[in-house]
Design a protein around this motif. Structure first.
Motif, PDB file in Angstrom:
ATOM      1  N   LEU A   8       0.828  -1.212   0.000  1.00 49.34           N
ATOM      2  CA  LEU A   8       0.000   0.000   0.000  1.00 49.34           C
ATOM      3  C   LEU A   8       0.862   1.262   0.000  1.00 49.34           C
ATOM      4  O   LEU A   8       0.494   2.272  -0.607  1.00 49.34           O
ATOM      5  CB  LEU A   8      -0.936  -0.006   1.212  1.00 49.34           C
ATOM      6  CG  LEU A   8      -2.033   1.066   1.232  1.00 49.34           C
ATOM      7  CD1 LEU A   8      -2.889   0.995  -0.033  1.00 49.34           C
ATOM      8  CD2 LEU A   8      -2.915   0.907   2.476  1.00 49.34           C
ATOM      9  N   THR A  12       0.437   4.197  -2.772  1.00 51.75           N
ATOM     10  CA  THR A  12       0.206   5.626  -2.539  1.00 51.75           C
ATOM     11  C   THR A  12       1.218   6.479  -3.300  1.00 51.75           C
ATOM     12  O   THR A  12       0.874   7.532  -3.843  1.00 51.75           O
ATOM     13  CB  THR A  12       0.277   5.961  -1.035  1.00 51.75           C
ATOM     14  OG1 THR A  12       1.555   5.581  -0.512  1.00 51.75           O
ATOM     15  CG2 THR A  12      -0.809   5.243  -0.262  1.00 51.75           C
ATOM     16  N   PHE A  47      -4.005  10.484   0.322  1.00 47.98           N
ATOM     17  CA  PHE A  47      -2.886   9.571   0.091  1.00 47.98           C
ATOM     18  C   PHE A  47      -1.673   9.968   0.934  1.00 47.98           C
ATOM     19  O   PHE A  47      -0.916   9.113   1.384  1.00 47.98           O
ATOM     20  CB  PHE A  47      -2.535   9.535  -1.398  1.00 47.98           C
ATOM     21  CG  PHE A  47      -3.613   8.931  -2.240  1.00 47.98           C
ATOM     22  CD1 PHE A  47      -3.860   7.571  -2.196  1.00 47.98           C
ATOM     23  CD2 PHE A  47      -4.405   9.722  -3.052  1.00 47.98           C
ATOM     24  CE1 PHE A  47      -4.873   7.006  -2.953  1.00 47.98           C
ATOM     25  CE2 PHE A  47      -5.416   9.171  -3.819  1.00 47.98           C
ATOM     26  CZ  PHE A  47      -5.653   7.807  -3.767  1.00 47.98           C
ATOM     27  N   CYS A  50      -2.533   8.664   4.318  1.00 41.91           N
ATOM     28  CA  CYS A  50      -2.354   7.212   4.296  1.00 41.91           C
ATOM     29  C   CYS A  50      -0.879   6.856   4.413  1.00 41.91           C
ATOM     30  O   CYS A  50      -0.494   5.985   5.201  1.00 41.91           O
ATOM     31  CB  CYS A  50      -2.942   6.647   3.002  1.00 41.91           C
ATOM     32  SG  CYS A  50      -2.576   4.899   2.713  1.00 41.91           S
ATOM     33  N   HIS A  51      -0.058   7.539   3.650  1.00 41.21           N
ATOM     34  CA  HIS A  51       1.384   7.283   3.649  1.00 41.21           C
ATOM     35  C   HIS A  51       1.983   7.495   5.038  1.00 41.21           C
ATOM     36  O   HIS A  51       2.750   6.659   5.537  1.00 41.21           O
ATOM     37  CB  HIS A  51       2.048   8.208   2.628  1.00 41.21           C
ATOM     38  CG  HIS A  51       3.502   7.942   2.415  1.00 41.21           C
ATOM     39  ND1 HIS A  51       4.481   8.589   3.128  1.00 41.21           N
ATOM     40  CD2 HIS A  51       4.147   7.096   1.573  1.00 41.21           C
ATOM     41  CE1 HIS A  51       5.669   8.156   2.739  1.00 41.21           C
ATOM     42  NE2 HIS A  51       5.500   7.253   1.795  1.00 41.21           N
ATOM     43  N   SER A  97      -6.883   5.741   2.251  1.00 42.57           N
ATOM     44  CA  SER A  97      -6.574   5.365   0.869  1.00 42.57           C
ATOM     45  C   SER A  97      -7.850   5.128   0.074  1.00 42.57           C
ATOM     46  O   SER A  97      -7.955   5.532  -1.091  1.00 42.57           O
ATOM     47  CB  SER A  97      -5.692   4.112   0.838  1.00 42.57           C
ATOM     48  OG  SER A  97      -6.396   2.976   1.305  1.00 42.57           O
TER      49      SER A  97
END
Length: 204
Positions: A8, A12, A47, A50-51, A97
């Motif tokens: 994942l 991203t 994103f 999320c990262h 995400s």
């Protein structure tokens, strides 16, 4: 989970790159704040979030495997604390995400322009046909063609001069970069079905 999180993380980064290249546009909402210096730009904040959460999760889970006392004292509370911390950051990352994906919009005009410049993508299916009909040295022959300037005319000329049945030649000549996807469609469907069976991926 660590392996999935690493995948994942790469995803991203890839999506961020695709947005920068113009392959994706982001749907905007009223009152949404853009870039600091370019108000017309919309940052891929989901994103980015999320990262960051994936990196936090990775650090928390990694600390569990390294935080072991040499005196064998009870560290159950530490394990539990950091494990739950890693799980929490992971779940936040998954949701962010998915929210980011929901805001993506394919920039068809940009992709169409890119595809028109890349007739070389048809080399895969041409090589497959050559192998099926036992045409000698399919890889080497295509390598000579595809490492130069490739356009519709050069691809068509190459296909017409192959030792293939006329019906197969016609099938290849009817292909265009815009419609050829190989096995991508089937792979996307199988991934969608696999993710659909996991409740954690359902956005409420």
């Amino acid at each position: 989970m660590l392996d999935f999180n690493n995948v994942l993380l790469d995803f991203t980064k890839d999506v961020w790159s695709y947005i920068s290249l113009g392959y994706f546009k982001q749907m905007t909402k009223g009152g949404q704040v853009g870039s600091f210096t370019m108000p017309h730009e919309v940052d891929p904040a989901n994103f980015g979030n999320c990262h960051s959460n994936l990196l936090m999760a990775k650090a928390a889970i990694a600390s569990v495997s390294t935080n072991v006392s040499t005196f064998k004292r009870d560290v159950t509370d530490i394990f539990a604390r950091f494990t739950w911390l890693g799980l929490t950051h992971s779940l936040v990352a998954y949701k962010k995400s998915l929210h980011g994906i929901k805001m993506l919009q394919v920039n068809e005009s940009q992709l169409s322009e890119e595809l028109e410049k890349n007739w070389v993508v048809l080399a895969e299916t041409i090589q497959t046909a050559m192998r099926i009909y036992a045409v000698p040295e399919p890889y080497e022959t295509l390598k000579e063609l595809t490492r130069g300037d490739v356009d519709k005319e050069s691809i068509s000329f190459f296909i017409r001069n192959l030792d293939l049945p006329e019906e197969e030649k016609l099938n290849l000549l009817n292909l265009i970069p815009h419609s050829y996807t190989g096995e991508a469609g089937n792979l996307a469907i199988s991934i969608d079905e696999a993710l659909g069976s996991l409740s954690v991926f359902k956005i409420k």
